[in-house]
Design an enzyme around this catalytic site. Structure first.
Site, PDB file in Angstrom:
ATOM      1  CB  ALA A  34     -45.351 119.167 -54.032  1.00  0.00           C
ATOM      2  CG  LEU A  35     -48.556 117.795 -49.289  1.00  0.00           C
ATOM      3  CD1 LEU A  35     -48.893 118.129 -47.738  1.00  0.00           C
ATOM      4  CD2 LEU A  35     -47.787 115.912 -49.049  1.00  0.00           C
ATOM      5  CB  ILE A  60     -38.413 119.259 -56.113  1.00  0.00           C
ATOM      6  CG1 ILE A  60     -39.346 119.088 -57.343  1.00  0.00           C
ATOM      7  CG2 ILE A  60     -38.137 118.290 -55.019  1.00  0.00           C
ATOM      8  CD1 ILE A  60     -38.879 117.969 -58.357  1.00  0.00           C
ATOM      9  CB  ALA A  80     -39.976 114.995 -55.268  1.00  0.00           C
ATOM     10  CB  THR A 123     -37.795 104.472 -63.830  1.00  0.00           C
ATOM     11  OG1 THR A 123     -38.778 103.493 -64.800  1.00  0.00           O
ATOM     12  CG2 THR A 123     -38.318 105.667 -64.172  1.00  0.00           C
ATOM     13  CG  ASP A 124     -37.967  99.227 -65.696  1.00  0.00           C
ATOM     14  OD1 ASP A 124     -38.497  99.828 -65.015  1.00  0.00           O
ATOM     15  OD2 ASP A 124     -38.547  98.434 -65.005  1.00  0.00           O
ATOM     16  CD  GLU A 125     -42.409 103.318 -67.405  1.00  0.00           C
ATOM     17  OE1 GLU A 125     -42.799 103.978 -67.971  1.00  0.00           O
ATOM     18  OE2 GLU A 125     -43.277 102.860 -66.007  1.00  0.00           O
ATOM     19  CE1 TYR A 147     -42.515 108.359 -64.010  1.00  0.00           C
ATOM     20  CE2 TYR A 147     -42.366 106.457 -65.144  1.00  0.00           C
ATOM     21  CZ  TYR A 147     -41.832 107.307 -64.126  1.00  0.00           C
ATOM     22  OH  TYR A 147     -41.084 107.073 -63.325  1.00  0.00           O
ATOM     23  CE  LYS A 151     -37.711 109.137 -62.545  1.00  0.00           C
ATOM     24  NZ  LYS A 151     -38.058 109.654 -61.575  1.00  0.00           N
ATOM     25  CE  LYS A 186     -47.720 104.482 -60.878  1.00  0.00           C
ATOM     26  NZ  LYS A 186     -47.863 105.846 -60.357  1.00  0.00           N
ATOM     27  N   GLY A 272     -48.303 103.919 -77.321  1.00  0.00           N
ATOM     28  CA  GLY A 272     -46.864 103.675 -77.147  1.00  0.00           C
ATOM     29  C   GLY A 272     -46.889 102.635 -75.943  1.00  0.00           C
TER      30      GLY A 272
HETATM   31  P1  NAD Z   1     -45.744 108.940 -56.671  1.00  0.00           P
HETATM   32  O1  NAD Z   1     -46.901 109.259 -57.765  1.00  0.00           O
HETATM   33  O2  NAD Z   1     -46.407 107.560 -55.132  1.00  0.00           O
HETATM   34  O3  NAD Z   1     -44.949 109.850 -55.354  1.00  0.00           O
HETATM   35  C1  NAD Z   1     -44.546 111.087 -56.113  1.00  0.00           C
HETATM   36  C2  NAD Z   1     -44.300 112.075 -54.679  1.00  0.00           C
HETATM   37  O4  NAD Z   1     -43.603 113.951 -54.882  1.00  0.00           O
HETATM   38  C3  NAD Z   1     -45.895 112.132 -53.419  1.00  0.00           C
HETATM   39  O5  NAD Z   1     -45.504 112.420 -53.056  1.00  0.00           O
HETATM   40  C4  NAD Z   1     -45.816 113.866 -54.978  1.00  0.00           C
HETATM   41  O6  NAD Z   1     -46.798 114.621 -53.871  1.00  0.00           O
HETATM   42  C5  NAD Z   1     -44.566 114.412 -54.615  1.00  0.00           C
HETATM   43  N1  NAD Z   1     -44.394 115.970 -56.042  1.00  0.00           N
HETATM   44  C6  NAD Z   1     -44.251 115.686 -57.078  1.00  0.00           C
HETATM   45  N2  NAD Z   1     -44.368 116.673 -57.278  1.00  0.00           N
HETATM   46  C7  NAD Z   1     -44.236 117.319 -56.513  1.00  0.00           C
HETATM   47  C8  NAD Z   1     -42.764 118.393 -56.684  1.00  0.00           C
HETATM   48  N3  NAD Z   1     -42.898 118.867 -57.578  1.00  0.00           N
HETATM   49  N4  NAD Z   1     -42.297 118.904 -55.741  1.00  0.00           N
HETATM   50  C9  NAD Z   1     -42.319 118.526 -54.576  1.00  0.00           C
HETATM   51  N5  NAD Z   1     -43.080 117.036 -54.372  1.00  0.00           N
HETATM   52  C10 NAD Z   1     -43.489 116.799 -55.466  1.00  0.00           C
HETATM   53  O7  NAD Z   1     -44.796 108.008 -57.161  1.00  0.00           O
HETATM   54  P2  NAD Z   1     -43.646 106.501 -56.502  1.00  0.00           P
HETATM   55  O8  NAD Z   1     -44.657 105.201 -57.197  1.00  0.00           O
HETATM   56  O9  NAD Z   1     -43.203 106.755 -55.032  1.00  0.00           O
HETATM   57  O10 NAD Z   1     -42.163 107.134 -57.710  1.00  0.00           O
HETATM   58  C11 NAD Z   1     -40.911 107.422 -56.895  1.00  0.00           C
HETATM   59  C12 NAD Z   1     -40.334 107.775 -57.083  1.00  0.00           C
HETATM   60  O11 NAD Z   1     -39.891 106.692 -57.902  1.00  0.00           O
HETATM   61  C13 NAD Z   1     -40.074 109.201 -58.926  1.00  0.00           C
HETATM   62  O12 NAD Z   1     -38.965 109.420 -59.002  1.00  0.00           O
HETATM   63  C14 NAD Z   1     -40.360 107.423 -59.645  1.00  0.00           C
HETATM   64  O13 NAD Z   1     -40.139 107.599 -61.170  1.00  0.00           O
HETATM   65  C15 NAD Z   1     -39.284 106.340 -59.531  1.00  0.00           C
HETATM   66  N6  NAD Z   1     -39.669 104.961 -59.714  1.00  0.00           N
HETATM   67  C16 NAD Z   1     -41.008 104.266 -59.345  1.00  0.00           C
HETATM   68  C17 NAD Z   1     -41.258 103.031 -59.807  1.00  0.00           C
HETATM   69  C18 NAD Z   1     -42.673 102.408 -59.040  1.00  0.00           C
HETATM   70  O14 NAD Z   1     -43.090 101.042 -59.637  1.00  0.00           O
HETATM   71  N7  NAD Z   1     -43.939 103.054 -58.692  1.00  0.00           N
HETATM   72  C19 NAD Z   1     -40.575 102.244 -59.933  1.00  0.00           C
HETATM   73  C20 NAD Z   1     -38.755 102.419 -59.966  1.00  0.00           C
HETATM   74  C21 NAD Z   1     -38.849 104.654 -60.145  1.00  0.00           C
HETATM   75  O1  TDX Z   2     -55.305 100.082 -65.402  1.00  0.00           O
HETATM   76  C1  TDX Z   2     -54.553  99.709 -66.204  1.00  0.00           C
HETATM   77  N1  TDX Z   2     -54.675  98.378 -66.756  1.00  0.00           N
HETATM   78  C2  TDX Z   2     -53.470  97.994 -67.071  1.00  0.00           C
HETATM   79  O2  TDX Z   2     -53.385  96.978 -67.659  1.00  0.00           O
HETATM   80  C3  TDX Z   2     -53.471 100.095 -65.283  1.00  0.00           C
HETATM   81  C4  TDX Z   2     -53.107 101.506 -65.013  1.00  0.00           C
HETATM   82  C5  TDX Z   2     -52.024  99.381 -66.152  1.00  0.00           C
HETATM   83  N2  TDX Z   2     -52.220  98.738 -67.067  1.00  0.00           N
HETATM   84  C6  TDX Z   2     -50.998  97.397 -67.436  1.00  0.00           C
HETATM   85  C7  TDX Z   2     -50.331  99.031 -68.280  1.00  0.00           C
HETATM   86  C8  TDX Z   2     -48.724  98.089 -67.858  1.00  0.00           C
HETATM   87  O3  TDX Z   2     -48.088  97.110 -68.771  1.00  0.00           O
HETATM   88  O4  TDX Z   2     -49.880  97.653 -65.952  1.00  0.00           O
HETATM   89  C9  TDX Z   2     -49.277  97.156 -66.368  1.00  0.00           C
HETATM   90  C10 TDX Z   2     -48.791  98.036 -64.753  1.00  0.00           C
HETATM   91  O5  TDX Z   2     -49.171  99.266 -65.599  1.00  0.00           O
HETATM   92  P1  TDX Z   2     -48.627 100.861 -64.409  1.00  0.00           P
HETATM   93  O6  TDX Z   2     -48.580 100.437 -63.233  1.00  0.00           O
HETATM   94  O7  TDX Z   2     -49.346 102.251 -64.789  1.00  0.00           O
HETATM   95  O8  TDX Z   2     -47.360 100.509 -64.740  1.00  0.00           O
HETATM   96  P2  TDX Z   2     -45.907 101.028 -65.242  1.00  0.00           P
HETATM   97  O9  TDX Z   2     -46.570 101.488 -67.029  1.00  0.00           O
HETATM   98  O10 TDX Z   2     -45.538 100.158 -66.137  1.00  0.00           O
HETATM   99  O11 TDX Z   2     -44.811 102.177 -64.621  1.00  0.00           O
HETATM  100  C11 TDX Z   2     -44.688 102.043 -63.212  1.00  0.00           C
HETATM  101  O12 TDX Z   2     -43.169 100.711 -63.077  1.00  0.00           O
HETATM  102  C12 TDX Z   2     -42.333 102.114 -63.379  1.00  0.00           C
HETATM  103  C13 TDX Z   2     -44.735 103.838 -62.717  1.00  0.00           C
HETATM  104  O13 TDX Z   2     -46.102 103.207 -62.625  1.00  0.00           O
HETATM  105  C14 TDX Z   2     -43.365 104.139 -62.287  1.00  0.00           C
HETATM  106  O14 TDX Z   2     -43.516 105.262 -62.181  1.00  0.00           O
HETATM  107  C15 TDX Z   2     -42.600 103.647 -62.447  1.00  0.00           C
HETATM  108  O15 TDX Z   2     -40.345 104.505 -63.770  1.00  0.00           O
END
Ligand code: NAD
Ligand code: TDX
Length: 333
Positions: A34-35, A60, A80, A123-125, A147, A151, A186, A272
């Site tokens: 969806a960008l 989606i 997504a 995700t592990d969350e 969030y 999930k 992040k 939380g």
């Molecule tokens: P991201 O936020 O970088 O990317 C998400 C993408 O989904 C974006 O390109 C966004 O445009 C697209 N999107 C959002 N809503 C949409 C919709 N309605 N339809 C179509 N596209 C849509 O996220 P990420 O970090 O790449 O995470 C990808 C997946 O992996 C997610 O499902 C997230 O829960 C999971 N995940 C992420 C992490 C992490 O550490 N980043 C860890 C475990 C699992």
């Molecule tokens: O500015 C910050 N300062 C800080 O202390 C931010 C953005 C985060 N944090 C802390 C919160 C968390 O303990 O750092 C840790 C990591 O934070 P995030 O990068 O926001 O990740 P988290 O909340 O752990 O979730 C990530 O991992 C699981 C991804 O965003 C999720 O999409 C994935 O499912």
């Protein structure tokens, strides 16, 4: 298998996954994205010219669009999502719509058209906070943020489509990813880019929260293995075996960039805030022979280098709409 739908392929993990899959396999990949604020076609620069790649802009949650795409594909991999915990605390509704309803829309079309495999990227969350021990695939779901609750809900719907309709599914639950093209909201890219700009580094609470970090390409390899060799209906945990306290990571980034520790600011904690995530990945190791190839120290250095070398990429993001979020988020902290 010939055609694969990857959703969310313009985001951080999805774009890394598409590059990886086009290199490793002969499949045609359709990217439905969806960008939203974090979807960025710059993440796929160079890939657009590949004849085995098609981009479709759309959501989606759009039943008609999704149905039309899924009728022609053999597998669906759903990346997504709304992915940022802090945004879900600010405004949970879009997380329900995208992460739950969007997943159900994909599941429904997949069942109707009989896809060979549906992979849900979770995700592990969803397991909540690990005060001690490690999350296994049998750990009860106990999500603590809007969030992670969205999930976990999606995971349960995926499970139901398998048990009720026999849809061949897998769910992967990965720990915290880092690497190139991660959106600078992040922890790791925020700290690297702020440090490069000599801006304050906001550490939540006491900085002692623990995450298990994995390089995005190790995650991509694991998803590839699950797609091809995962047992139908199974959940697979994926983890980097690299637990670190947040403050250790921030200090490492400051050191690597030759900056001063006075940039570090302890700010109000995330409501939380889960204390620790820790994954037991022995199932995917034993069944599919997967293991992470990156050490955290090597991966983080490479990632820091990537952000130094790709300043245009993140400066464009940080000077645009994201700036307003950042000011809202950190202005009062
Ligand atoms: P991201 O936020 O970088 O990317 C998400 C993408 O989904 C974006 O390109 C966004 O445009 C697209 N999107 C959002 N809503 C949409 C919709 N309605 N339809 C179509 N596209 C849509 O996220 P990420 O970090 O790449 O995470 C990808 C997946 O992996 C997610 O499902 C997230 O829960 C999971 N995940 C992420 C992490 C992490 O550490 N980043 C860890 C475990 C699992
Ligand atoms: O500015 C910050 N300062 C800080 O202390 C931010 C953005 C985060 N944090 C802390 C919160 C968390 O303990 O750092 C840790 C990591 O934070 P995030 O990068 O926001 O990740 P988290 O909340 O752990 O979730 C990530 O991992 C699981 C991804 O965003 C999720 O999409 C994935 O499912």
């Amino acid at each position: 298998m010939e055609k694969i739908l990857v959703t969310g392929g313009a985001g951080f993990i999805g774009s890394n996954f598409i590059r990886y899959m086009l290199q490793e396999h002969p499949y045609h990949i359709i990217n439905l994205d969806a960008l939203t604020y974090c979807g960025n076609l710059e993440n796929l620069r160079g890939v657009e010219d590949e004849p085995r790649y098609t981009f479709v802009r759309g959501s989606i949650t759009d039943r008609k669009l999704v149905d039309g795409i899924i009728k022609d594909v053999d597998a669906v991999i759903n990346f997504a999502a709304e992915s940022h915990v802090d945004r879900s605390i600010e405004d949970p509704e879009i997380f329900i719509r995208t992460n739950i309803l969007g997943t159900q829309t994909l599941l429904e079309a997949s069942r109707k058209h009989g896809v060979e495999r549906f992979i849900q990227i979770s995700t592990d969350e969803v397991y909540g906070s690990a005060e001690k021990g490690y999350f296994t695939e049998e750990t009860p779901l106990a999500p603590n943020s809007p969030y992670s609750a969205s999930k976990a809900s999606a995971d349960l719907m995926v499970r139901a489509y398998h048990r009720t309709y026999g849809l061949p599914v897998n769910i992967t639950r990965c720990s915290n990813n880092y690497g190139p093209y991660q959106f600078p909201e992040k922890l790791i890219p925020l700290m690297i880019t702020n440090a490069l700009e000599n801006k304050p580094l906001p550490v939540y609470g006491d900085g002692m929260n623990v995450r298990d970090w994995i390089h995005v390409l190790d995650h991509c390899r694991a998803v590839d293995l699950v797609l091809h060799r995962g047992r139908v209906g199974e959940v697979y945990n994926i983890g980097g075996n690299s637990e670190r306290r947040n403050i250790e990571i921030v200090e490492l980034i400051v050191r690597e960039l030759g900056k001063d520790e006075s940039l570090i600011r302890f700010v109000e904690d995330r409501p939380g805030h889960d204390r620790r995530y820790a994954i037991d990945a022995s199932k995917i190791r034993n069944e599919l022979g997967w293991k992470p190839l990156y050490s955290f120290e090597e991966g983080i250095r490479e990632t820091i280098r990537w952000y130094i070398d790709n300043r245009d990429w993140w400066e464009n993001i940080k000077s645009g709409e994201y700036l307003r979020y950042y000011e809202r988020m950190y202005g009062g902290r």
